[in-house]
Design an enzyme around this catalytic site. Structure first.
Site, PDB file in Angstrom:
ATOM      1  N   GLY A 211       0.830  -1.211   0.000  1.00 61.41           N
ATOM      2  CA  GLY A 211       0.000   0.000   0.000  1.00 61.41           C
ATOM      3  C   GLY A 211       0.851   1.241   0.000  1.00 61.41           C
ATOM      4  N   ASN A 212       0.229   2.384   0.256  1.00 62.77           N
ATOM      5  CA  ASN A 212       0.978   3.640   0.323  1.00 62.77           C
ATOM      6  C   ASN A 212       0.377   4.531   1.398  1.00 62.77           C
ATOM      7  OD1 ASN A 212      -1.118   5.437  -0.935  1.00 62.77           O
ATOM      8  ND2 ASN A 212      -0.850   3.939  -2.582  1.00 62.77           N
ATOM      9  N   ARG A 213       0.977   5.699   1.596  1.00 58.04           N
ATOM     10  CA  ARG A 213       0.608   6.540   2.750  1.00 58.04           C
ATOM     11  C   ARG A 213      -0.544   7.503   2.485  1.00 58.04           C
ATOM     12  NH1 ARG A 213       6.445   6.835   3.317  1.00 58.04           N
ATOM     13  NH2 ARG A 213       7.041   5.633   5.171  1.00 58.04           N
ATOM     14  N   SER A 214      -1.195   7.410   1.330  1.00 59.64           N
ATOM     15  CA  SER A 214      -2.255   8.387   1.042  1.00 59.64           C
ATOM     16  C   SER A 214      -3.408   8.268   2.044  1.00 59.64           C
ATOM     17  CB  SER A 214      -2.777   8.162  -0.374  1.00 59.64           C
ATOM     18  OG  SER A 214      -3.849   9.027  -0.609  1.00 59.64           O
ATOM     19  N   ALA A 279      -3.901   7.605  -4.946  1.00 62.03           N
ATOM     20  CA  ALA A 279      -2.564   7.041  -5.162  1.00 62.03           C
ATOM     21  C   ALA A 279      -2.780   5.552  -5.464  1.00 62.03           C
ATOM     22  CB  ALA A 279      -1.711   7.235  -3.923  1.00 62.03           C
TER      23      ALA A 279
END
Ligand code: CTP
Length: 421
Positions: A211-214, A279
């Site tokens: 995943g990502n930090r969005s 994102a």
């Protein structure tokens, strides 16, 4: 744009069950450093006592023009205000303001004030939609008062629909933008806007994902402003923080890039404006294990992760428009999260991305540790595709809250010309 200046804020409160939310609104402004004067109607005090408002604001509370006559309070409070926000505003109060009445302290304060005024209404759907209320709202808007679109949801009784008071943090942050000079024009009624928000998650096994930090805050801020412009807003939200729903917006929750693609394919054809703020994970694990991968046992899967490229949703939408399955006039906006590299600045990479993706506008954010994702402020450069895709028109997006950045982006969309009502 966020401002550090503390202001004299008047919080007007009319007589509705949602008056209790005004307490949180007062707290929000005082914690922000503002001086707050609460001016309730006498009906409001049936719901929340004057003592509560006095304790929260640290200022006296009165409903009538005959208190503090020596200080001429019915004129002074409005004259000294830097901003007025009325929450909740009832149909009755809106009617009284529209007809220029001054028969209690709140209506007199509004009549005197020359500062920005925000009205956040709360009433049953029938009252909100009644032509009398809608005509009064139009009158207020024509005079420069910002009347916020109400939330849709559970109302006081068993009914639900349009007319619920927005959450205090939504009212406070929208009001701050108005106090900072934005007019939140109500120019997009009849427009349909689709926004992707958040960050996709790609399963590795039942407990792990890539995943990502969005956080989804920027996408929700865009949705908030589009909704306040009167648009019909749909959000495709991937794993967003718990954020309040923008007025009347429909939210479709998705998890992975492929889920998001399906939702976008289904909803894009009806839209006038499509903003891809999410994102999206570029890759997903090639294999998704049905059971939790185990140390020792599944070391080969965990040590070297085989990845497969995800579909590019933005490019897919541009292709749909090229092939005629979208409104040919639809405006498509992309985001570019860039860190720059050893040869190119973040903006140079964004210029190349705009040409590659084929969208009409691209908002370039510089990202990295502590920048943009999950942070309250944002800034960047908005690129508008012109004749030569390699030389887009460049507009600086000045640093501000995510709502302020959203206002600047939506103003740029308006500037394209074909989105004006
Ligand atoms: N995007 C998308 N589908 C993907 C990847 C990105 O729709 N699989 C969209 C994002 O929502 C955003 C834009 O494309 O609007 C740019 O996203 P970004 O991650 O910056 O670009 P990538 O195409 O992934 O390029 P790279 O990661 O190589 O910079």
């Amino acid at each position: 744009m966020e401002s550090d200046t503390s202001r004299n804020i008047v919080v007007g409160v009319a007589g509705g069950i949602a008056a209790y939310k005004a307490c949180h609104l007062v707290r929000n402004f005082t914690e922000h450093g503002d001086r707050v004067r609460v001016v309730p109607t006498s009906a409001a005090l049936n719901f929340v006592g004057a003592a509560t408002f006095e304790a929260l604001s640290g200022q006296p509370v009165s409903t009538t023009v005959f208190d503090a006559v020596d200080e001429v309070a019915h004129v002074r409070i409005g004259q000294e205000a830097d901003g007025i926000v009325i929450a909740p505003a009832t149909a009755d109060l809106i009617a009284r303001i529209a007809s220029g009445r001054a028969d209690d302290l709140l209506s007199a304060t509004v009549l005197v004030a020359t500062c920005p005024i925000v009205v956040a209404s709360a009433m049953h759907t029938e009252m909100w939609l009644n032509p009398a209320t809608q005509a009064n709202v139009a009158t207020l808007r024509s005079r420069g008062i910002v009347v916020l679109e109400p939330a849709h949801g559970r109302l006081t009784g068993k009914d639900s629909g349009a007319g619920r008071l927005l959450e205090p943090e939504q009212i406070a942050s929208l009001s701050r933008e108005v106090f900072n000079g934005s007019t939140l024009p109500h120019t997009w009624s009849g427009k349909k806007v689709l926004i992707t928000a958040g960050g996709t998650q790609e399963n590795l096994d039942p407990v792990r994902y890539l995943g990502n930090r969005s956080s989804g805050q920027q996408g929700f801020a865009l949705a908030e402003i589009a909704a306040q412009r009167g648009a019909e807003v749909s959000i495709i939200a991937a794993n967003t923080d718990r954020l309040p729903t923008p007025a009347g917006a429909k939210i479709t929750s998705v998890r992975s890039a492929r889920d998001m693609l399906s939702a976008v394919i289904e909803q894009a054809p009806q839209q006038d404006i499509i903003i891809m703020a999410a994102a999206v994970a570029d890759y997903r694990p090639h294999y998704e294990a049905d059971m939790k991968l185990k140390k020792g046992k599944d070391d080969s899967a965990l040590g070297t992760l085989a990845l497969t490229e995800n579909p590019d949703i933005l490019r897919h939408v541009v292709k749909m428009r090229d092939q005629g399955s979208l409104n040919p006039e639809a405006v498509i906006v992309g985001f570019a999260a860039e860190t720059g590299d050893e040869h190119h600045s973040a903006e140079e990479l964004a210029v190349a991305k705009l040409a590659r993706k084929g969208c009409d506008l691209l908002m370039c954010n510089e990202v990295g540790e502590g920048k943009v994702f999950g942070q309250p402020l944002n800034s960047g450069v908005l690129l508008l595709r012109g004749e030569d895709p390699a030389a887009p028109v460049r507009r600086t997006i000045t640093q501000g809250s995510k709502l302020s950045v959203a206002i600047q982006i939506l103003d740029a969309i308006d500037g394209l010309g074909h989105c004006q009502n």
